[in-house]
Design an enzyme around this catalytic site. Structure first.
Site, PDB file in Angstrom:
ATOM      1  N   GLU A 137      -9.518 -40.207 -14.101  1.00 37.65           N
ATOM      2  CA  GLU A 137      -8.107 -39.887 -13.656  1.00 37.65           C
ATOM      3  C   GLU A 137      -7.365 -39.698 -14.935  1.00 37.65           C
ATOM      4  O   GLU A 137      -7.165 -40.567 -15.735  1.00 37.65           O
ATOM      5  CB  GLU A 137      -7.234 -40.470 -13.043  1.00 37.65           C
ATOM      6  CG  GLU A 137      -7.981 -40.996 -11.354  1.00 37.65           C
ATOM      7  CD  GLU A 137      -7.768 -39.738 -10.587  1.00 37.65           C
ATOM      8  OE1 GLU A 137      -6.988 -38.818 -10.922  1.00 37.65           O
ATOM      9  OE2 GLU A 137      -8.558 -39.602  -9.380  1.00 37.65           O
ATOM     10  N   GLU A 145     -61.628  -5.623  -7.939  1.00 36.87           N
ATOM     11  CA  GLU A 145     -61.708  -6.022  -6.621  1.00 36.87           C
ATOM     12  C   GLU A 145     -62.760  -7.546  -6.821  1.00 36.87           C
ATOM     13  O   GLU A 145     -64.030  -7.063  -7.024  1.00 36.87           O
ATOM     14  CB  GLU A 145     -62.118  -5.270  -5.607  1.00 36.87           C
ATOM     15  CG  GLU A 145     -61.213  -4.178  -5.511  1.00 36.87           C
ATOM     16  CD  GLU A 145     -59.853  -4.412  -4.817  1.00 36.87           C
ATOM     17  OE1 GLU A 145     -60.024  -5.504  -4.074  1.00 36.87           O
ATOM     18  OE2 GLU A 145     -58.981  -3.542  -4.702  1.00 36.87           O
ATOM     19  N   HIS A 169     -51.153  -8.722  -5.233  1.00 36.57           N
ATOM     20  CA  HIS A 169     -50.876  -8.879  -3.557  1.00 36.57           C
ATOM     21  C   HIS A 169     -51.084 -10.514  -3.559  1.00 36.57           C
ATOM     22  O   HIS A 169     -52.071 -11.016  -3.776  1.00 36.57           O
ATOM     23  CB  HIS A 169     -51.986  -7.986  -2.996  1.00 36.57           C
ATOM     24  CG  HIS A 169     -51.856  -6.516  -2.955  1.00 36.57           C
ATOM     25  ND1 HIS A 169     -52.931  -5.874  -3.128  1.00 36.57           N
ATOM     26  CD2 HIS A 169     -50.937  -5.888  -3.058  1.00 36.57           C
ATOM     27  CE1 HIS A 169     -52.477  -4.429  -3.243  1.00 36.57           C
ATOM     28  NE2 HIS A 169     -51.284  -4.618  -3.062  1.00 36.57           N
TER      29      HIS A 169
END
EC number: 3.4.17.22
Length: 1088
Positions: A49, A470, A269
Site C-alpha cells: 500500500e 509426396e 497440410h
C-alpha cells in the site's frame, strides 16, 4: 511507511508495527492474488500500500518516487536470498523438471523448473532440504546454512530407481540432456576434427513431435550448435503458434555474397506429418555431422539452409496418429480457419477467392525476404515428386509446362533416383492400383489440378524453383515406422540440396565503382523466366547441361550478353560488368547528370541504406531485425487514441511533438504527431512526409495502422539502425483521425455501413476541399480548415499518404475527371510503390464481396477512373499544397472486426515503411552561379511542365518516376540552363546547376539592353527611310512610290508596336509565369 503510522484521513488510529501487517489481521480478503501465488505457484508475493491517496495529483508523483525508489530496489534484491541449485539425473546429468524441494519444518514445498533449476527463499538459519522425484531415490542435504545476502548453492544428484536394460548410457548423455547454460557440453560443431574413417551419426530422435516438443527440440539444437544454427520465426499461425525456421550455415544469420540459399518446408497440410519428422531428423543429422562428415560439412559451408518443419502447426495438433492414413484423410489437413494452405496462394490462371491466411501471408513475406534459389515442399498421401505448373487455364488434368520444364524434371529426378521405391513409379498399389509415375516424377497439373499452390507462386513471384514431394501413401504413420522413412529419404534430401549449386551463378557489377547492382535482370535466351540479383549483385540461375546466351541488364545500364557452356556437374561462375547508359553523352548534346560523388561519408552511408531498403527484400529484413510487437488488437475510441498519442509524446519526448491542428464540430481535437530527431524545429533540407487517416469515420483501419506505425518508429529509434537513420533524416507527420466525430458513432463489423462516414454535420469531408477554398472560409468544415491551414497550405511536404477503406487498392490524383494529369507517371509510380509492397494489393484483384469481379491492374488506378468526385483532399494537396498525395484503401470492409487488425498490420507495414524510403528519392538539386553563390527562387522546370522553386540556399527537391528527365533552370538576370538527370529507382539523384554567365550588361538585364538597342537601330533605319521619301516627293518622281512607301511605313509601325510590347515582357514572365493560384495547376513543388 516504516514508522507504522500512516495517518491516512479517516483512519488516523491505524498503526502497523514497522510498517508491515498480516493481511487477514488487517482485514479479510477472499480470493486475493498474493495468496494464490503462494499456494498454487512457487512465487512469494506481498501487497504494498503505497500512499493514503489512491489517485494523487501529478504534482505529488515525484515525491512518491523519492519515497519508494530505494524500497523497490531493495525488495528486488530479496529474490537472491535462501537456497538455489539444480536437481539432476545421476546417470545422464539431465535436469529433472518438477522435482519437489522440501524444507524440514516448513509445510510449503516448491518445484524445480524445466532444467531442474530451483530457488527456495529462506531467512538466515540452518535447514535440512530434500529433493524428491517420482522414479528416483530422494536425497536429503542436512545442516545447510543460509546466510544474509546471496543464496546458498545446493545441487542434488538423484539415482533412478530402475534403468532400462536396453538404454545406452553414452547415447543418453549425448542426445537427451536438455540445453543448460550452467555446464555446456562441447560438441563437434564447435571444434571439428574431420576424419575419412568417420561414419555419419544417424538421428536417434524418432517420434511424433507435437508443437511444444518440437519447439523444445529446435531450441535445444539452436543452443547446442550456436556456431552453425539460427532459430527464427517468420510469423504466427491462426492460433498464434510460431512458424519456426532453423537456419543451418557456417555463418548463421548472415547472407554471404555468392552463397545460394535453400529451403525445405514441411507439414503444410497438418495431417501429413512425415515431412515434419524428416526435417527434424535432418536438422539433427546436419548438426551432429558438421565438421566430421565431408558431405555435410561441404553443404553447410557453401549453402545457407533454411528448414521450416511445420507450416501448419494448428492443423497438426488436430490430426491423430494412424487416423489420417491415406490420401482421402482430411482431419487436420486445413488450418484453424479451415482453409487449405496449398490452395491459398495467388494463382496465375484462377482468382483465389479464399481470404489469405496468416500462415500464407507469413510465408509469402518470408520468401520475399531471402534470395532463395531452390526449395521443396514436403507432403504425404503418395510417393512422387511433383513439379510446376500445378494448374492450367482450362482447369483440367493436362500437362502444364513451365518455361523451365527441363530444369524441373532434372530437379525432380535428383530426388526420386535416391529413393528406390519412389523411382519405381507405382507407389500406392493398394489404394490406387492404376496410378503410375515414370521414374517417380510428374507434372503437377497432369496429375491433378491445384489452383493456388505454393510451388507455382514460388516460381512466378520469386527467384526460387520449388517442387512438391509426396513422401508416402500413409499421411500419419505410426511412430515406429519413422526410422524407415528416414532411411528411404536420407540420401534424397541431401542430393536435392546439392542441386542448388547447378547451372550458372555470379555477380553483376557496376563498371565505375565495382559495386554489385541490385535487382539486375538475368535472362536466358529462349527461356521466358528471368531472375534478379540480390543486394551484392549476386545471382543464381538453375539450368540443365547445354549452351546458353545469357544477358544481364539493369535500369540505366547497357545490357551485356555472354555465351555460356553449362556442364553436367556443378555450376559455372559468370560475372557481368555493366556500364551506365547515362554517362555516354555525345558532343554537342545536353549533358546528362547523375548523382555526383560526395566526400561526406554520412551521405554515402545513407544513400547505401536507401539502396538496401529499396532492394526486393530490404524492408522485410528491416522488419525481421526490428524489436517489439506493435500489432493492433483493438480499436481505440477518441479518448483512447488521445491517451495513446500523449503516451508516445511523454515516453519519447526527444523525437516526438504532439499538437492539435484544430477541433471537430463536436470539439474533439484533430491530433498531429510529428516524429523527427529534432521535432518542432525547422530543417528545410530534410524531406517531409504526411500520413493522414480517418477522413471517413467509418473506416478506422487506417487510424490503427498509423498508431502502430508511430509506436513502431518510436520503439525502434536507437534500437534499429535503419529506423534510426530514417527518423534522423525525415520529418514524419501523422494525423491518425481527421473525422473523430464520425468515428465515435461508427460500428465495428460494419463492412458496408455508412454510419460515421460523414462528419457531425453530415458532410463528406473528402468533398470539402474545393478550389475556391479561400473565398468561402466561413462555410468550410472545421476539420477541413484544420488540416488545410495548418498542414497543406504550408507547402513544405514532399509526399502525402491518405488511408481510407472499402477496397484494396491505391488511387492517385485526380479524383476530378476533368483535371489533366501532367505528372501522371510520377503519381502512378508512387502509388505503385505502395501497392507492390503489399502481399495482395499489387495483384489487382481486391476480391471484395460487393465487387468480386473488380480488376485493378497492379492495384493502382487514377481516382477519377474509380470513384470520381470533386473537392477531394488529394486533388487539393497537389494543386494548392504542391505535394503529391495517394489514397490507400486498406481493406474491403470499412470497419472489419478487431481480430483482423494484426493481419492487416502485417500486410500494410512494409508498404507504409516503403513510403518513408521513397520520399528520399527523386531529384535533389542545388542552383548557384559560377562564384558559388546560391540562387534562391529560381524556377526549375522539369520535362517542360512540372515546376518547382529553389529555396534559400538554392536547394530544391522533387519526386519523379525512375528514368531520364529534362531540367530547365531559369532565374531573373541569368540565362537558362538545360540539363538532363537520370532518376534511379533505388537511390536519390542529385544535380548541381551552375549558371555560366550573369545575364546582365552594364548592370542592366540582358533582355532590356538588347531590346533597347534593337529599337534604337530600327528608329535610325526608319528615320533614314522617311528622309529619303520626303526627298522623293519633292522631286515628284514616281508618284505611286509614295503609296508604296506609306504601306511599308505602316508595316514598320506594326513592327515597332510589337517590339515595344515584347520589351515589356521578360523571358521569365512570358514562358514561366506562375499559375499556382489557378485550379488547373497540376504541378507541385517540394518546400522542405
Amino acid at each position: 511507511m516504516r514508522t507504522g503510522k500512516p495517518n491516512c484521513p479517516g483512519e488516523e488510529t491505524d498503526t502497523f508495527q514497522d510498517g508491515i501487517t498480516n493481511g487477514a489481521q488487517w482485514y479479510d480478503v477472499e480470493g486475493g492474488m498474493q495468496d494464490y501465488n503462494y499456494v498454487w505457484a512457487n512465487c512469494f508475493e506481498i501487497t504494498l500500500e503505497l500512499s493514503c491517496c489512491k489517485y494523487p495529483p501529478t504534482s505529488e508523483l515525484q515525491q512518491e518516487w523519492e519515497n519508494n525508489r530505494d524500497s523497490l530496489l531493495a525488495f528486488i534484491e530479496q529474490v537472491h536470498i535462501g537456497v538455489k541449485g539444480f536437481v539432476r539425473d545421476a546417470v545422464t546429468g539431465a535436469g529433472l523438471e518438477n522435482a519437489t524441494i522440501v524444507v524440514a519444518g516448513i509445510a510449503h514445498n516448491i518445484t524445480a523448473g524445466r532444467f531442474g533449476d530451483y530457488h527456495r527463499l529462506l531467512v538466515p538459519g540452518t535447514y535440512n532440504v530434500t529433493a524428491v522425484v517420482m522414479g528416483y531415490t530422494p536425497v536429503t542435504r542436512e545442516s545447510i546454512e543460509v546466510k544474509e545476502g546471496a543464496a546458498t548453492e545446493v545441487d542434488f544428484s538423484l539415482q533412478p530407481t530402475v534403468i532400462p536394460p536396453s538404454l545406452n548410457v553414452t547415447q543418453l548423455t549425448a542426445t537427451s540432456a536438455p540445453a543448460s547454460t550452467i555446464t555446456p557440453t562441447p560438441v563437434q560443431a564447435e571444434a571439428p576434427s574431420p576424419t575419412s574413417l568417420h561414419q555419419p551419426i544417424q538421428p536417434m530422435d524418432f517420434r511424433h513431435h507435437h508443437f511444444s516438443d518440437m519447439e523444445i527440440f529446435l531450441r535445444r539444437y539452436a543452443n547446442e550448435y550456436p556456431k552453425i544454427t539460427h532459430l527464427y520465426s517468420v510469423g504466427k499461425s491462426v492460433e498464434l503458434r510460431e512458424l519456426y525456421v532453423m537456419e543451418i550455415s557456417d555463418n548463421p544469420g548472415v547472407h554471404e555474397a555468392g552463397e545460394p540459399e535453400f529451403k525445405y518446408i514441411g507439414n503444410m497440410h497438418g495431417n501429413e506429418v512425415v515431412g515434419r519428422e524428416l526435417l527434424l531428423n535432418l536438422i539433427e543429422y546436419l548438426c551432429k555431422n558438421f565438421g566430421t562428415d565431408p558431405e555435410v560439412t561441404d553443404l553447410v559451408q557453401n549453402t545457407r539452409i533454411h528448414i521450416m518443419p511445420s507450416m501448419n502447426p494448428d492443423g497438426y495438433e488436430k490430426s491423430q496418429e494412424g487416423i489420417a492414413a491415406y490420401r482421402g484423410g482430411t482431419v487436420g489437413r486445413n488450418n484453424s480457419n479451415n482453409y487449405d494452405l496449398n490452395r491459398n496462394f495467388p494463382d496465375q490462371f484462377v482468382h483465389v477467392t479464399d481470404p489469405p491466411q496468416p500462415e500464407t501471408l507469413a510465408v509469402m513475406t518470408w520468401l520475399k525476404t531471402y534470395p532463395f534459389v531452390l526449395s521443396a515442399n514436403l507432403h504425404g498421401g503418395s510417393l512422387v515428386v511433383n513439379y510446376p505448373f500445378d494448374d492450367d487455364e482450362q482447369g483440367i488434368a493436362i500437362y502444364s509446362k513451365s518455361p523451365d520444364d527441363a530444369v524441373f524434371q532434372q530437379l525432380a529426378l535428383s530426388y526420386s533416383k535416391e529413393n528406390a521405391k519412389m523411382y519405381q513409379g507405382s507407389p500406392c498399389k493398394d489404394m490406387y492400383p492404376t496410378e503410375y509415375f515414370p521414374h517417380g516424377i510428374t507434372n503437377g497439373a497432369q496429375w491433378y489440378n491445384v489452383p493456388g499452390g505454393m510451388q507455382d507462386w514460388n516460381y512466378l513471384h520469386t527467384n526460387c524453383f520449388e517442387v512438391t514431394i509426396e513422401l508416402g501413401c500413409m499421411k500419419y504413420p505410426k511412430a515406429e515406422e519413422l526410422p524407415k522413412y528416414w532411411e528411404q529419404n536420407r540420401r534424397s534430401l541431401l542430393q536435392f540440396m546439392k542441386q542448388v549449386h547447378r547451372g550458372v551463378r555470379g555477380f553483376v557489377l557496376d563498371a565505375v565503382d565495382g559495386r554489385g547492382i541490385l535487382n539486375a535482370t538475368i535472362s536466358v535466351a529462349d527461356i521466358n523466366h528471368p531472375v534478379t540479383t540480390y543486394k551484392d549483385g549476386d545471382y543464381w540461375r538453375l539450368l540443365v547441361q547445354g549452351t546458353y546466351k545469357i544477358t544481364a541488364s539493369a535500369r540505366g545500364y547497357d545490357p551485356v550478353t555472354k555465351t555460356v557452356e553449362v556442364g553436367s556437374r556443378g555450376g559455372v561462375q559468370v560475372n557481368f560488368t555493366l556500364s551506365r547508359t547515362d554517362i555516354k553523352v555525345e558532343e554537342g548534346k545536353v549533358p546528362v547528370l547523375n548523382t555526383p560523388d560526395t566526400s561526406d561519408p554520412n551521405e554515402k552511408e545513407f544513400e547505401t541504406l536507401i539502396k538496401d531498403l529499396s532492394a526486393e527484400n530490404g524492408l522485410e529484413r528491416l522488419l525481421l531485425t526490428s524489436s517489439g510487437n506493435v500489432a493492433p488488437y483493438r480499436y481505440r475510441t477518441y479518448k483512447d487514441l488521445s491517451e495513446f498519442l500523449r503516451g508516445l509524446y511523454l515516453n519519447y519526448p526527444h523525437i516526438t511533438n504532439l499538437t492539435s491542428l484544430g477541433q471537430s464540430i463536436e470539439f474533439r481535437q484533430i491530433w498531429s504527431l510529428e516524429i523527427s530527431n529534432k521535432p518542432n524545429q525547422s530543417e528545410p533540407e530534410e524531406p517531409k512526409i504526411r500520413f493522414v487517416a480517418g477522413i471517413h469515420g467509418n473506416a478506422p483501419v487506417g487510424t490503427e495502422l498509423l498508431l502502430s506505425l508511430a509506436e513502431f518508429l518510436c520503439m525502434n529509434y536507437k534500437k534499429n539502425t535503419a529506423v534510426t537513420k530514417l527518423i534522423d533524416r525525415t520529418r514524419i507527420v501523422i494525423v491518425p483521425s481527421l473525422n473523430p466525430d464520425g468515428r465515435e458513432i461508427a460500428q465495428e463489423r460494419g463492412c458496408t455501413s455508412k454510419t460515421g462516414h460523414a462528419n457531425a454535420r453530415g458532410r463528406d469531408l473528402d468533398t470539402d476541399f474545393t478550389s475556391n477554398y479561400s473565398q468561402n472560409l466561413d462555410t468550410r468544415e472545421p476539420e477541413t480548415k484544420a488540416i488545410v491551414e495548418n498542414l497543406i497550405l504550408k507547402q513544405d511536404f514532399s509526399l502525402s499518404v491518405a488511408l481510407d477503406g472499402g477496397s484494396l487498392l491505391v488511387t492517385y490524383p485526380y479524383d476530378n475527371p476533368s483535371q489533366t494529369v501532367k505528372n501522371k507517371e510520377t503519381l502512378k509510380h508512387l502509388a505503385s510503390v505502395y501497392a507492390s509492397n503489399h502481399p495482395l494489393m499489387h495483384l489487382g484483384q481486391p476480391g471484395c464481396p460487393n465487387k468480386s469481379d473488380e480488376n485493378i491492374p497492379g492495384g493502382v488506378i487514377r481516382g477519377s477512373e474509380w470513384h470520381s468526385h470533386l473537392g477531394s483532399m488529394k486533388d487539393f494537396s497537389v494543386t494548392f499544397g504542391h505535394c503529391p498525395e495517394i489514397t490507400v484503401y486498406t481493406s474491403c470492409c470499412y470497419f472489419p472486426s478487431a481480430g483482423q487488425l494484426p493481419s492487416l498490420w502485417a500486410e500494410h507495414r512494409k508498404s507504409l515503411l516503403s513510403m518513408l524510403v521513397e520520399v528520399h528519392k527523386g531529384v535533389h538539386g542545388f542552383v548557384q552561379d559560377k562564384s558559388g553563390k546560391a540562387i534562391s527562387k529560381a524556377v526549375i522546370v522539369l520535362n517542360e511542365g512540372l515546376r518547382v522553386f529553389t529555396k534559400e540556399g538554392g536547394y530544391f527537391h522533387v519526386l519523379l518516376a525512375p528514368g531520364l528527365h529534362s531540367i530547365s533552370a531559369v532565374a531573373e538576370g541569368y540565362q537558362q540552363k538545360h540539363v538532363k538527370v537520370f532518376v534511379r529507382h533505388d537511390a536519390p539523384s542529385s544535380v548541381l546547376i551552375v549558371f555560366d554567365t550573369e545575364n546582365r550588361i552594364f548592370g542592366l538585364p540582358r533582355e532590356l539592353v538588347v531590346t533597347v538597342a534593337g529599337a534604337s537601330m530600327s528608329a535610325l533605319v526608319l528615320t533614314a527611310c522617311i528622309i529619303w521619301c520626303v526627298c522623293s516627293i519633292k522631286s515628284n518622281r514616281h508618284k505611286d512610290g509614295f503609296h508604296r512607301l506609306r504601306q511599308h511605313h505602316d508595316d514598320y509601325e506594326d513592327e515597332i508596336r510589337m517590339m515595344s510590347t515584347g520589351s515589356k515582357k521578360s523571358l521569365l514572365s512570358h514562358e514561366f509565369q506562375d499559375e499556382t493560384d489557378t485550379e488547373e495547376e497540376t504541378l507541385y513543388s517540394s518546400k522542405h
